[in-house]
Design a protein around this motif. Structure first.
Motif, PDB file in Angstrom:
ATOM      1  N   VAL A  63       0.869  -1.180   0.000  1.00 40.78           N
ATOM      2  CA  VAL A  63       0.000   0.000   0.000  1.00 40.78           C
ATOM      3  C   VAL A  63       0.901   1.224   0.000  1.00 40.78           C
ATOM      4  CG1 VAL A  63      -1.757   1.308   1.242  1.00 40.78           C
ATOM      5  CG2 VAL A  63      -1.832  -1.200   1.256  1.00 40.78           C
ATOM      6  N   ALA A  64       0.858   2.002  -1.071  1.00 39.09           N
ATOM      7  CA  ALA A  64       1.735   3.165  -1.238  1.00 39.09           C
ATOM      8  C   ALA A  64       3.202   2.782  -1.062  1.00 39.09           C
ATOM      9  CB  ALA A  64       1.340   4.265  -0.254  1.00 39.09           C
ATOM     10  N   GLY A  65       3.540   1.569  -1.501  1.00 39.20           N
ATOM     11  CA  GLY A  65       4.908   1.087  -1.413  1.00 39.20           C
ATOM     12  C   GLY A  65       5.268   0.410  -0.113  1.00 39.20           C
ATOM     13  N   TRP A  66       4.346   0.396   0.849  1.00 41.57           N
ATOM     14  CA  TRP A  66       4.616  -0.207   2.157  1.00 41.57           C
ATOM     15  C   TRP A  66       4.130  -1.651   2.189  1.00 41.57           C
ATOM     16  CZ3 TRP A  66       7.146   1.920   6.350  1.00 41.57           C
ATOM     17  CH2 TRP A  66       7.446   3.281   6.263  1.00 41.57           C
ATOM     18  N   ASN A  67       5.028  -2.579   2.549  1.00 43.26           N
ATOM     19  CA  ASN A  67       4.641  -3.951   2.874  1.00 43.26           C
ATOM     20  C   ASN A  67       4.446  -4.034   4.378  1.00 43.26           C
ATOM     21  OD1 ASN A  67       5.008  -5.332   0.216  1.00 43.26           O
ATOM     22  ND2 ASN A  67       7.118  -4.596   0.488  1.00 43.26           N
ATOM     23  N   GLY A  68       3.409  -4.719   4.807  1.00 43.14           N
ATOM     24  CA  GLY A  68       3.178  -4.769   6.241  1.00 43.14           C
ATOM     25  C   GLY A  68       2.101  -5.740   6.636  1.00 43.14           C
ATOM     26  N   ALA A  69       1.750  -5.672   7.931  1.00 40.27           N
ATOM     27  CA  ALA A  69       0.756  -6.582   8.486  1.00 40.27           C
ATOM     28  C   ALA A  69      -0.007  -5.898   9.609  1.00 40.27           C
ATOM     29  CB  ALA A  69       1.420  -7.854   9.004  1.00 40.27           C
ATOM     30  N   PHE A  70      -1.310  -6.170   9.641  1.00 42.92           N
ATOM     31  CA  PHE A  70      -2.162  -5.743  10.741  1.00 42.92           C
ATOM     32  C   PHE A  70      -2.406  -6.934  11.666  1.00 42.92           C
ATOM     33  CE2 PHE A  70      -3.410  -2.998   7.194  1.00 42.92           C
ATOM     34  CZ  PHE A  70      -3.380  -1.748   7.779  1.00 42.92           C
ATOM     35  N   GLY A  71      -2.693  -6.646  12.925  1.00 40.37           N
ATOM     36  CA  GLY A  71      -2.979  -7.756  13.819  1.00 40.37           C
ATOM     37  C   GLY A  71      -3.642  -7.323  15.101  1.00 40.37           C
ATOM     38  N   VAL A  72      -4.211  -8.301  15.781  1.00 40.27           N
ATOM     39  CA  VAL A  72      -4.769  -8.099  17.120  1.00 40.27           C
ATOM     40  C   VAL A  72      -4.214  -9.198  18.024  1.00 40.27           C
ATOM     41  CG1 VAL A  72      -6.875  -6.961  16.340  1.00 40.27           C
ATOM     42  CG2 VAL A  72      -6.844  -9.447  16.580  1.00 40.27           C
ATOM     43  N   GLN A  73      -4.105  -8.866  19.285  1.00 34.24           N
ATOM     44  CA  GLN A  73      -3.567  -9.822  20.254  1.00 34.24           C
ATOM     45  C   GLN A  73      -4.380  -9.728  21.533  1.00 34.24           C
ATOM     46  OE1 GLN A  73       0.646  -9.496  20.696  1.00 34.24           O
ATOM     47  NE2 GLN A  73       0.852 -11.331  21.945  1.00 34.24           N
ATOM     48  N   LEU A  74      -4.792 -10.885  22.048  1.00 31.94           N
ATOM     49  CA  LEU A  74      -5.586 -10.969  23.267  1.00 31.94           C
ATOM     50  C   LEU A  74      -4.893 -11.923  24.230  1.00 31.94           C
ATOM     51  CD1 LEU A  74      -9.096 -11.529  21.614  1.00 31.94           C
ATOM     52  CD2 LEU A  74      -8.113  -9.337  22.325  1.00 31.94           C
ATOM     53  N   SER A  75      -4.980 -11.637  25.520  1.00 27.07           N
ATOM     54  CA  SER A  75      -4.416 -12.545  26.508  1.00 27.07           C
ATOM     55  C   SER A  75      -5.176 -12.417  27.822  1.00 27.07           C
ATOM     56  CB  SER A  75      -2.922 -12.267  26.735  1.00 27.07           C
ATOM     57  OG  SER A  75      -2.732 -11.022  27.373  1.00 27.07           O
ATOM     58  N   ASP A  76      -5.137 -13.502  28.586  1.00 29.49           N
ATOM     59  CA  ASP A  76      -5.756 -13.524  29.910  1.00 29.49           C
ATOM     60  C   ASP A  76      -4.848 -14.339  30.820  1.00 29.49           C
ATOM     61  OD1 ASP A  76      -8.598 -13.107  31.433  1.00 29.49           O
ATOM     62  OD2 ASP A  76      -7.636 -14.965  32.051  1.00 29.49           O
ATOM     63  N   ARG A  77      -4.565 -13.810  31.999  1.00 31.72           N
ATOM     64  CA  ARG A  77      -3.674 -14.485  32.947  1.00 31.72           C
ATOM     65  C   ARG A  77      -4.315 -14.467  34.323  1.00 31.72           C
ATOM     66  NH1 ARG A  77       0.659 -11.964  36.235  1.00 31.72           N
ATOM     67  NH2 ARG A  77       2.177 -13.555  36.856  1.00 31.72           N
ATOM     68  N   GLU A  78      -4.550 -15.656  34.865  1.00 29.99           N
ATOM     69  CA  GLU A  78      -5.086 -15.789  36.214  1.00 29.99           C
ATOM     70  C   GLU A  78      -3.967 -16.294  37.117  1.00 29.99           C
ATOM     71  OE1 GLU A  78      -8.577 -18.172  36.344  1.00 29.99           O
ATOM     72  OE2 GLU A  78      -9.612 -17.052  34.779  1.00 29.99           O
ATOM     73  N   PHE A  79      -3.518 -15.421  38.000  1.00 25.64           N
ATOM     74  CA  PHE A  79      -2.406 -15.760  38.899  1.00 25.64           C
ATOM     75  C   PHE A  79      -2.932 -15.829  40.322  1.00 25.64           C
ATOM     76  CE2 PHE A  79       0.881 -14.470  41.890  1.00 25.64           C
ATOM     77  CZ  PHE A  79       1.910 -15.349  41.570  1.00 25.64           C
ATOM     78  N   SER A  80      -2.504 -16.867  41.036  1.00 19.95           N
ATOM     79  CA  SER A  80      -2.904 -16.980  42.441  1.00 19.95           C
ATOM     80  C   SER A  80      -1.764 -17.585  43.244  1.00 19.95           C
ATOM     81  CB  SER A  80      -4.159 -17.846  42.598  1.00 19.95           C
ATOM     82  OG  SER A  80      -3.886 -19.190  42.242  1.00 19.95           O
TER      83      SER A  80
END
Length: 449
Positions: free
Chosen positions: A124-141
């Motif tokens: 896109v307009a000469g740019w190579n790239g990537a879109f992304g989403v990241q989700l995480s959940d951490r239950e610490f006890s």
């Protein structure tokens, strides 16, 4: 309290360690893409060196971890996108602190999952790239007498883009990320906290010739405090301290500037990097000077900070004779840092400077190397922190590749700290109680299939 005993030799109480583990994976590859699944398991039992106020004997940790990883990729999933990649991981971790009498003192559990979806787009307009989403959940006890932090559920949601563009004489690399982090402790007396962070980076890569290349990197990033930094309030035996969290902590942000000069030719390579990082509201721990449960109390706090560092490595092919090659290598790194506080502005556990050199020889399927590392003393210490003396580390390796029924098998012998020097890692919380291991020799077989 008191100076560490520099003369003590022999077996360090609580330094025992045994581990076992394994992993298995399965992948399916087709014209449309691929899919894979991997499961790994690790178990370990190890001691906790140092005096823990438990009378005779040292506590031990009994650890178990199971991890499941999935990954799949689809080629040309949508118009304008060349690939879709999905990764997910589930991690089930727990360890129990076993008292010298055999009873379970504290049980730590960390159940977490993370998922990442990435779409690689067409230029896109000469740019190579990537879109992304990241989700995480951490239950610490942590449940037991020595639970150093309250149980907390931490959730993260992030979106990012990374890309690069070639301008002929140079290229640009860029990235940006937005993230929301929320912590929800189980204790009613502790507040829920949430943070919004963002990051932006820009890198300039300039080929100076066919062998020389210069890189300039600038990035701004912010980080949300983790649950332990916010809510800790108890003894942490692994670090030999009583940790005190701070629910009022804000996001930590940093501006990083770095310049790298690199050379890669037929006979030698060189890489040298100079960097400077300015932190706003840097999160760190300081020794309060107060003992709680016979342990020094460390409080989480924030202050502006500055880091300046330099690192370099080089390798030279001395000569080659038939299937034999002899190479020499060298490295150096150093870092300076200070907090924007009155009085002692040294950061605790700052790595010392290091310089090293080595020789590598390969003759057909035989590889051999010997490396020497000199670690300087560290006397830029924080309040109530002992300086650490300089030490040498000599390592050697000898390995032979053996082909057997299309399998890659390596037989090896390796050793570390061959001079049996006393080595204390200044970045360790327990360096004054537990030095690094003495002379160590290992014989092993490595199989790749």
């Amino acid at each position: 309290g008191g100076e560490p005993n520099e003369e003590a030799r022999g077996v360090l109480p609580g330094s025992n360690l045994s581990t076992q583990g394994g992993a298995i994976g399965l992948s399916f590859i087709s014209g449309w893409g691929f899919a894979g699944l991997a499961v790994s398991r690790m178990e370990a039992n190890y001691g906790l060196p140092g005096s823990h106020g438990h009378g005779e004997g040292n506590p031990e940790l009994d650890m178990e971890q199971t991890r499941i990883d999935l990954e799949a990729g689809v080629n040309n999933p949508l118009p304008g996108f060349s690939s879709l990649n999905v990764r997910a991981g589930i991690n089930d971790y727990e360890h129990a602190e076993i008292e010298p009498g055999g009873e379970v003192g504290t049980l730590f559990e960390n159940d977490a999952w993370e998922a990442r979806i990435e779409l690689v787009h067409e230029p896109v307009a000469g740019w190579n790239g990537a879109f992304g989403v990241q989700l995480s959940d951490r239950e610490f006890s942590a449940i037991g007498e020595e639970a150093f932090t309250a149980p907390v559920d931490s959730r993260t949601m992030g979106a990012f883009w990374v890309g690069e563009r070639d301008f002929g004489g140079f290229s640009l690399e860029s990235g940006m990320r937005l993230e929301h982090v929320a912590h929800k402790p189980s204790a009613a007396a502790l507040p829920d906290t949430d943070f919004d962070t963002w990051s932006l980076s820009l890198g300039l890569v300039v080929p100076l010739s066919s062998e020389w290349r210069a890189t300039l990197q600038a990035d701004y990033s912010s980080r949300a405090p983790v649950g332990e930094e916010l809510y800790s309030d108890g003894p942490h035996l692994a670090t030999q301290s009583f940790e005190l969290g701070n629910p009022a902590l804000d996001e930590e942000s940093a501006l990083n500037l770095a310049a790298t000069l690199g050379y890669s030719g037929d006979r030698w390579m060189l890489s040298a990097t100079l960097y400077h990082i300015d932190y706003s509201d840097y999160i760190y721990q300081f020794d309060t000077g107060i003992a709680v449960d016979e342990l020094p109390a460390f409080q989480y706090a924030q202050a502006d900070a500055a880091f300046t560092g330099f690192e370099a490595q080089a390798e030279l092919l001395v000569g080659s004779w038939g299937t034999a090659e002899l190479s020499v290598n060298a490295m150096f790194d150093t870092i300076f840092a200070e907090l924007d506080v009155s009085g002692n502005d040294n950061l605790p556990r700052l790595p010392p400077s290091r310089v090293g050199a080595g020789l590598s020889l390969s003759i057909g399927d035989l590889d051999a190397s010997i490396d020497y590392l000199r670690v300087a003393e560290q006397s830029d210490t924080a309040v109530a922190e002992f300086p650490t003396g300089a030490y040498d580390d000599v390592r050697a390796y000898l390995g032979a590749d053996i082909g057997w029924k299309d399998q890659e098998i390596t037989l090896f012998l390796q050793g570390s700290n061959l001079t049996d020097a006393e080595q204390r890692n200044h970045t360790s919380f327990i360096k004054d109680l537990a030095p690094a291991p003495g002379r160590k020799l290992e014989v092993g077989i490595r199989l790749r299939f």
